[in-house]
Scaffold this motif. Sequence first.
Motif, mmCIF file in Angstrom:
data_model
loop_
_atom_site.group_PDB
_atom_site.id
_atom_site.type_symbol
_atom_site.label_atom_id
_atom_site.label_comp_id
_atom_site.label_asym_id
_atom_site.label_seq_id
_atom_site.Cartn_x
_atom_site.Cartn_y
_atom_site.Cartn_z
ATOM 1 N N VAL A 171 0.851 -1.188 0.000
ATOM 2 C CA VAL A 171 0.000 0.000 0.000
ATOM 3 C C VAL A 171 0.890 1.243 0.000
ATOM 4 O O VAL A 171 1.884 1.300 0.739
ATOM 5 N N ALA A 172 0.527 2.229 -0.796
ATOM 6 C CA ALA A 172 1.222 3.517 -0.797
ATOM 7 C C ALA A 172 0.191 4.628 -0.941
ATOM 8 O O ALA A 172 -0.818 4.465 -1.634
ATOM 9 N N THR A 173 0.444 5.759 -0.272
ATOM 10 C CA THR A 173 -0.455 6.908 -0.381
ATOM 11 C C THR A 173 0.298 8.184 -0.066
ATOM 12 O O THR A 173 1.225 8.187 0.746
ATOM 13 N N ASP A 174 -0.109 9.264 -0.733
ATOM 14 C CA ASP A 174 0.425 10.587 -0.412
ATOM 15 C C ASP A 174 -0.694 11.522 0.040
ATOM 16 O O ASP A 174 -0.540 12.743 -0.008
ATOM 17 N N ARG A 175 -1.837 10.956 0.454
ATOM 18 C CA ARG A 175 -3.050 11.648 0.892
ATOM 19 C C ARG A 175 -3.972 11.989 -0.263
ATOM 20 O O ARG A 175 -5.192 12.042 -0.077
ATOM 21 N N TYR A 176 -3.434 12.239 -1.452
ATOM 22 C CA TYR A 176 -4.255 12.616 -2.594
ATOM 23 C C TYR A 176 -4.556 11.417 -3.489
ATOM 24 O O TYR A 176 -5.440 11.489 -4.346
ATOM 25 N N ARG A 177 -3.818 10.347 -3.313
ATOM 26 C CA ARG A 177 -4.019 9.122 -4.084
ATOM 27 C C ARG A 177 -3.536 7.955 -3.247
ATOM 28 O O ARG A 177 -2.713 8.108 -2.347
ATOM 29 N N MET A 178 -4.060 6.789 -3.552
ATOM 30 C CA MET A 178 -3.677 5.568 -2.840
ATOM 31 C C MET A 178 -3.649 4.421 -3.833
ATOM 32 O O MET A 178 -4.481 4.355 -4.746
ATOM 33 N N ALA A 179 -2.686 3.531 -3.671
ATOM 34 C CA ALA A 179 -2.597 2.349 -4.512
ATOM 35 C C ALA A 179 -2.418 1.124 -3.622
ATOM 36 O O ALA A 179 -1.664 1.164 -2.645
ATOM 37 N N VAL A 180 -3.119 0.053 -3.972
ATOM 38 C CA VAL A 180 -3.084 -1.195 -3.210
ATOM 39 C C VAL A 180 -2.865 -2.345 -4.180
ATOM 40 O O VAL A 180 -3.472 -2.390 -5.251
#
Length: 363
Positions: A171-180
């Motif tokens: 999982v990665a996120t920068d608050r504006y997008r997320m990928a799982v």
Amino acid sequence: MRGIGEMARDGGLSVSALRFYDRAGVLAPAWVDPVSGYRWYEPGQLDEARLLARLRRAGMPLADIRLVLAGWAGRDTDLVRGLLQAHLRRLDLGLSAARGEFSTLRALLDHRETDPMTSLRTATATVRLSVPAPELAAALDAVRFAAGTDAELPMLGGILFDVEADELRLVATDRYRMAVAAVRTTGHDGPRTQVTVALPLADAMRALLTGQESVQLGVDGDRVTLESGDRQTSGRSIGHEFPDYRRLVHLPAGRRVRVGTAAFRRALEAGPVRAGETREPGGEPYDLSVLRVAADGTVIVCADGDDDQHHVAVNREFLVHALTAGARDELILELGAPTAPLAIRRPDDERTFSLLMPVRLED
């Protein structure tokens, strides 16, 4: 007359910001070429552009900026001073309220850290499992684009490795997008374990995943190791708790539309855009793509004037990145309410997806 590029350079605003403020009715050019659409500004508008840039850096709403610029042009100094003073009072009140809320939050955090029943602790378990190299490589490729780079939020500057039963979720996120993304594993039968891998280590792991064999992933306290044959890379995990992503991915079902990835990407890159608000004070506006689902089930990139409360606006660059990371000839876009995240899913793998936060269009 100044062209838009010269005006942007001298006024302290970007070209996209000037286009945005034109459409928002804040700073219109003196003349627009009817053939090329190129914007030209009078010399006297340079001071207005510089004033606008300062007001935006100070966080003044566009509605008030319009009044300030009108007062400035009409030499109504009383109006301008009054608006500036009112905005300063709002900032002072907002800062005072924020200080009070943060004081309460610090007290709650202190209690949480000292209460053993609620304390969140980094896992110290020793875990070792086997992962197919191609699947782990694909999973890293699918989430890497969404990782954060904000030094103030170090817990987002990596990729979460979430091990549970026979599955590894990245999982990665920068608050504006997320990928799982999810990967099948073998060899782990212990409790759920989470560790956040810093981006340099994640990239080093990706470089090892060149074969078809399985690789060994190990977690020992705060140290993470990946072994591929006689090669390995290891490093310390990020010592901060990653957000509970599971609370963010359970969304109300939206309308699902299958798109050809290459064609849709071309439509985005060549299609109309609007300038979005900045995410940070003093930051640059970014290009928005506004989407709607047509009656025949296709996704349309809306032009200016094609406005509706049900359209979904997203950062175009982020959407292009998500399409690339989807790594399929066809993808599924799931569009819900304009305030709900846009989901980009794979037709053959529901466990791997991206979410993009929508952007509210300026009234």
